[in-house]
Write a protein that holds these residues in place. Structure first.
Motif, PDB file in Angstrom:
ATOM      1  N   TYR A   1      29.567 -26.317  -0.679  1.00  0.00           N
ATOM      2  CA  TYR A   1      30.183 -25.121  -0.550  1.00  0.00           C
ATOM      3  C   TYR A   1      29.276 -24.426   0.641  1.00  0.00           C
ATOM      4  O   TYR A   1      28.265 -24.717   0.912  1.00  0.00           O
ATOM      5  CB  TYR A   1      30.417 -24.143  -1.726  1.00  0.00           C
ATOM      6  N   PRO A   2      30.297 -23.721   1.517  1.00  0.00           N
ATOM      7  CA  PRO A   2      29.331 -23.000   2.788  1.00  0.00           C
ATOM      8  C   PRO A   2      28.142 -22.006   2.356  1.00  0.00           C
ATOM      9  O   PRO A   2      28.380 -21.466   1.356  1.00  0.00           O
ATOM     10  CB  PRO A   2      30.357 -22.240   3.461  1.00  0.00           C
ATOM     11  N   HIS A   3      27.097 -22.203   3.237  1.00  0.00           N
ATOM     12  CA  HIS A   3      26.077 -21.181   2.958  1.00  0.00           C
ATOM     13  C   HIS A   3      26.567 -19.905   2.936  1.00  0.00           C
ATOM     14  O   HIS A   3      25.847 -19.039   2.199  1.00  0.00           O
ATOM     15  CB  HIS A   3      25.102 -21.327   4.258  1.00  0.00           C
ATOM     16  N   HIS A   4      27.488 -19.465   3.641  1.00  0.00           N
ATOM     17  CA  HIS A   4      27.743 -18.284   3.788  1.00  0.00           C
ATOM     18  C   HIS A   4      28.502 -17.361   2.682  1.00  0.00           C
ATOM     19  O   HIS A   4      28.632 -16.164   2.592  1.00  0.00           O
ATOM     20  CB  HIS A   4      28.668 -17.801   5.022  1.00  0.00           C
ATOM     21  N   VAL A   5      29.078 -18.279   1.855  1.00  0.00           N
ATOM     22  CA  VAL A   5      29.460 -17.698   0.397  1.00  0.00           C
ATOM     23  C   VAL A   5      28.470 -17.044  -0.206  1.00  0.00           C
ATOM     24  O   VAL A   5      28.752 -16.105  -1.167  1.00  0.00           O
ATOM     25  CB  VAL A   5      30.027 -19.120  -0.439  1.00  0.00           C
ATOM     26  N   ASN A   6      27.021 -17.446  -0.280  1.00  0.00           N
ATOM     27  CA  ASN A   6      25.822 -16.803  -0.548  1.00  0.00           C
ATOM     28  C   ASN A   6      25.855 -16.756  -1.892  1.00  0.00           C
ATOM     29  O   ASN A   6      25.562 -15.782  -2.455  1.00  0.00           O
ATOM     30  CB  ASN A   6      25.867 -15.358   0.069  1.00  0.00           C
ATOM     31  N   LEU A   7      26.498 -17.794  -2.588  1.00  0.00           N
ATOM     32  CA  LEU A   7      26.375 -17.895  -4.017  1.00  0.00           C
ATOM     33  C   LEU A   7      24.876 -18.092  -4.519  1.00  0.00           C
ATOM     34  O   LEU A   7      24.684 -17.252  -5.707  1.00  0.00           O
ATOM     35  CB  LEU A   7      27.145 -19.220  -4.516  1.00  0.00           C
ATOM     36  N   TRP A   8      24.102 -18.593  -3.698  1.00  0.00           N
ATOM     37  CA  TRP A   8      22.896 -18.867  -4.234  1.00  0.00           C
ATOM     38  C   TRP A   8      22.074 -17.549  -4.244  1.00  0.00           C
ATOM     39  O   TRP A   8      20.939 -17.308  -4.756  1.00  0.00           O
ATOM     40  CB  TRP A   8      22.288 -20.022  -3.142  1.00  0.00           C
TER      41      TRP A   8
END
Length: 231
Positions: A22-29
């Motif tokens: 999934y994309p980095h910009h989702v910022n789930l992490w």
């Protein structure tokens, strides 16, 4: 200059999970990161600023903050994993384009992650990718020794009977591709697309020009679609 390795011989496709599928910009992490900080804060009884410093120090030195907390402070992995992965997965949206791109790859598709199977299951369910993978190797299967430890990759290869010289590895951290490349894998670094802000340490975004990185992409689905169709 050495030519980057190709994909025509690949029959096993290995994917990291977070910031890769999934994309980095989702910022789930970022949510997990915040939970890790809280855990360190509570366990060591220190303030948020000191906890943050310890968290990032252990992440760099041990591969995961968890490994540092286990090694130096006697933390139980089950307690840690249950706490830090208790997050809101709703920012993730189904990605049928990525699912279609993965489905057309010829061979097995596996996940190799420093996260837990429970976290993998939750992420894949939100992305609509549950049926696209043949196996998961998580931090528990790795006996809590995270990437980029060489023995972790070897355990993964042995458990899933993977020939690294016929495999490709997709990762968002260049340092986690060093050993796979040494083993003979074709390596792909997945980077932010630059359209949105991402919450990453500077060192996490380095390595695009490293010799052990064969390919770089900011669009995983698009990259996979461009690979030659299997004969």
């Amino acid at each position: 200059m050495t030519q980057p390795r190709a994909f025509s011989h690949v029959d096993t496709w290995v994917f990291d999970l977070d910031n890769t599928l999934y994309p980095h910009h989702v910022n789930l992490w970022q949510q997990v990161d915040a939970r890790i900080g809280e855990f360190v804060c509570n366990w060591l009884n220190v303030g948020p600023q000191e906890a943050r410093s310890i968290q990032k120090d252990y992440y760099r030195r041990f591969g995961t903050t968890m490994r540092g907390m286990m090694t130096l402070h006697g933390v139980r992995a089950d307690d840690y994993l249950a706490y830090v992965h208790k997050i809101d997965h709703s920012p993730l949206e189904p990605n049928p384009a990525l699912g279609a791109a993965i489905a057309r790859l010829s061979g097995r598709k596996l996940i190799l992650t420093n996260g837990s199977v429970d976290h993998v299951d939750a992420v894949l369910a939100r992305l609509g990718l549950v049926t696209h993978f043949d196996g998961v190797f998580d931090i528990i299967a790795a006996e809590f020794e995270p990437k980029p430890a060489a023995q972790t990759y070897q355990k993964f290869l042995d458990l899933h009977a993977v020939d690294p010289t016929r495999s490709a590895m997709f990762e968002d951290l260049a340092r986690n591709l060093t050993v796979p490349h040494q083993l003979g894998m074709t390596t792909v670094l997945v980077v932010p697309d630059g359209t949105k802000d991402v919450v990453r340490e500077d060192w996490e975004l380095e390595g695009r020009d490293a010799a052990h990185v064969d390919h770089v992409t900011d669009d995983l689905a698009g990259f996979l679609r461009k690979l030659p169709h299997p004969k």
